[in-house]
Design an enzyme around this catalytic site. Structure first.
Site, PDB file in Angstrom:
ATOM      1  N   ALA A  50      25.139  13.101   2.340  1.00 24.46           N
ATOM      2  CA  ALA A  50      23.866  13.474   1.729  1.00 24.46           C
ATOM      3  C   ALA A  50      22.714  12.659   2.309  1.00 24.46           C
ATOM      4  CB  ALA A  50      23.931  13.343   0.198  1.00 24.46           C
ATOM      5  N   GLU A 258      20.081  14.885   7.367  1.00 23.15           N
ATOM      6  CA  GLU A 258      20.156  16.330   7.191  1.00 23.15           C
ATOM      7  C   GLU A 258      18.821  17.064   7.047  1.00 23.15           C
ATOM      8  OE1 GLU A 258      24.092  16.897   4.588  1.00 23.15           O
ATOM      9  OE2 GLU A 258      22.917  15.106   4.205  1.00 23.15           O
TER      10      GLU A 258
END
Lengths: 308, 188
Positions: A50, A258
């Site tokens: 994450a 990300e």
């Protein structure tokens, strides 16, 4: 020596953690070493996922280093001859510096820690960090799942052959927000790589199953990840400057792994825009993802057939 | 009939011996004589028999380029060739290019340009990149070479085309494309 619970997978996490410790203790980066991430040192780690590797482990490293620094300050204030002024004490350029002007005292790092060791001061410390403020009530569908958001903008230019569906990405410009960058070289690499992966996700990387449910695009011969030719001919990546994270993250930085992945959408959008040009921009082309040349060709045919 | 019996039966039916051959390879300047199952790829020979694990096994079907090594001066996917086909051949792997203390110029250029992230494809990229510069110097044309009669120039398009058999999942292509011309410039 620092050990943390994050996995280095090429994203530069170890470098960033060393930078944090060097900054907190006023040392050169070369003076900070890292040891392998292992659960016998940091058990029950959170996954390095994450995009939170630097956020979590960097803050934990900062916590440990600052506790160690405070302990060394306490020791130094009471130990050295004549006493050192605790207020304003700092670690800079490999020195402990106390006082100002004529009363300034400088003690090299090596001497400081050796003296502390001989005086039975603990020179190891553990740090911990839990992201504040986040909570989520699944039943109510309410809460604050994220501490902050990262932003980015990207523009793509493509040219496509409407008969074969083949296309090229001529130019991409990216501006991405990482707050105060911990390391611009690493962060730009992350943004570039994230963009390329996002572009592949939406253009060439096609999962195909046969009638029996068996994945048939199961290797690089059939599942096409971007390669050199797919890199935009002109590819400009910049980090948004002068916009520190509004939340109190690690030195006001932001996660970088990300978020830029999503910027790949601009290539798909540019392909749709190019297709729309076939009907003077009066249609919104149907273009499934990934927009393989085959799909682009079918979309072009559909627009042409409708126009006829 | 129970399971162990059928396993025994299968073992009895299996050939008693797999065909093996002896082959001599010159790897990074050192001669090695090995007796191998004929089916052993050059890549497995390097990795499993000679402990040279710098060459990586990415896809094992010649698509990713992570196993690229030099055989008699030409690059090859080591996963697509059998060791017994290389009697007497001179093989250079990443381990033969440079060491941590004495990096090959291409290795140094990759470091200088931050041209890798996870590093898995890097050894293959470096072996390929060196070969690309040699191929251009030898005037071997590529798909994008416009003029087959003129000396080939080291252009971005040439490098992209010739490096296209080396995949980088991290997407570090932009920096690799900076590293390769740096070496070409140093040599010029």
């Amino acid at each position: 020596m620092i050990n943390h619970g994050g996995t280095e997978m090429g994203q530069g996490l170890h470098t960033k953690i060393c930078q944090v410790v060097a900054r907190e203790l006023g040392l050169d980066l070369d003076s900070v070493r890292i040891s392998a991430t292992r659960t016998d040192k940091v058990p029950n780690t959170s996954p390095t996922a994450a995009s939170s590797g630097a956020d979590l482990n960097g803050m934990a490293a900062r916590d440990a280093a600052s506790k160690l620094r405070e302990r060394l300050f306490e020791f130094a204030a009471g130990h050295f001859e004549g006493g050192l002024d605790r207020e304003g004490m700092r670690l800079e350029h490999g020195m402990l510096i106390a006082g100002i002007g004529e009363s300034e005292r400088r003690i090299p790092w090596g001497e400081l820690v050796q003296t502390a060791y001989l005086n039975r001061v603990s020179l190891s410390e553990k740090g911990f960090y839990a992201t504040p403020l986040i909570h989520y009530n699944r039943a109510k569908g309410q809460g604050r799942p994220f501490y902050y958001y990262a932003f980015g903008a990207a523009v793509a230019e493509v040219s496509l052959d409407t008969l074969s569906g083949e296309y090229l990405v001529d130019r991409v410009d990216v501006l991405h927000d990482v707050g105060n960058s911990l390391n611009p070289a690493i962060d730009i690499g992350q943004v570039e790589g994230g963009f390329i992966q996002g572009m592949g996700w939406l253009t060439s990387e096609e999962l195909k199953w046969n009638a029996k449910g068996v994945l048939v695009s199961d290797g690089p011969a059939t599942y096409k990840t971007p390669t050199y030719g797919d890199l935009p001919k002109v590819f400009n990546v910049d980090l948004l400057e002068g916009h520190p994270n509004s939340m109190a993250s690690l030195y006001r930085s932001k996660a970088v792994g990300e978020p830029p992945f999503m910027l790949g959408m601009c290539v798909w959008s540019a392909l749709r825009d190019a297709l729309a040009s076939l009907a003077d921009y009066r249609v919104s082309p149907h273009l499934d993802t990934p927009a393989t040349p085959e799909r682009v060709m079918l979309a072009a045919n559909a627009i042409r057939n409708k126009a006829l | 009939m129970n399971a162990s019996n059928s396993a025994e039966q299968r073992r009895d039916q299996a050939p008693q011996e797999v065909p093996r051959s002896t082959v001599t390879l010159v790897v990074n300047g050192t001669q090695h004589t090995l007796t191998l199952d004929n089916r052993t790829t050059l890549l497995d020979t390097l990795r499993e028999h000679l402990a040279l694990t710098g060459s990586k096994k990415g896809c094992e079907h010649g698509q990713c380029g992570a196993c690229t090594v030099s055989v008699n001066g030409e690059r090859i996917n080591a996963c697509l060739t059998l060791a017994v086909m290389h009697e007497g051949d001179e093989i250079t792997t990443i381990e033969g290019l440079g060491t941590v203390d004495h990096l090959d110029p291409m290795q140094q250029a990759f470091v200088d340009n931050d041209a890798f992230q996870c590093g898995y494809c890097t050894t293959g990229q470096i072996c390929s990149a060196n070969a690309v510069l040699q191929e251009i110097a030898a005037n071997i044309p590529s798909h994008v070479t416009a003029d087959l009669t003129a000396p080939i120039e080291i252009t971005d398009a040439e490098i992209r085309e010739r490096m296209s058999g080396n995949l980088c999942r991290c997407g570090a292509y932009a920096n690799i494309l900076k590293a390769i011309p740096q070496v070409a410039k140093e040599r010029a």
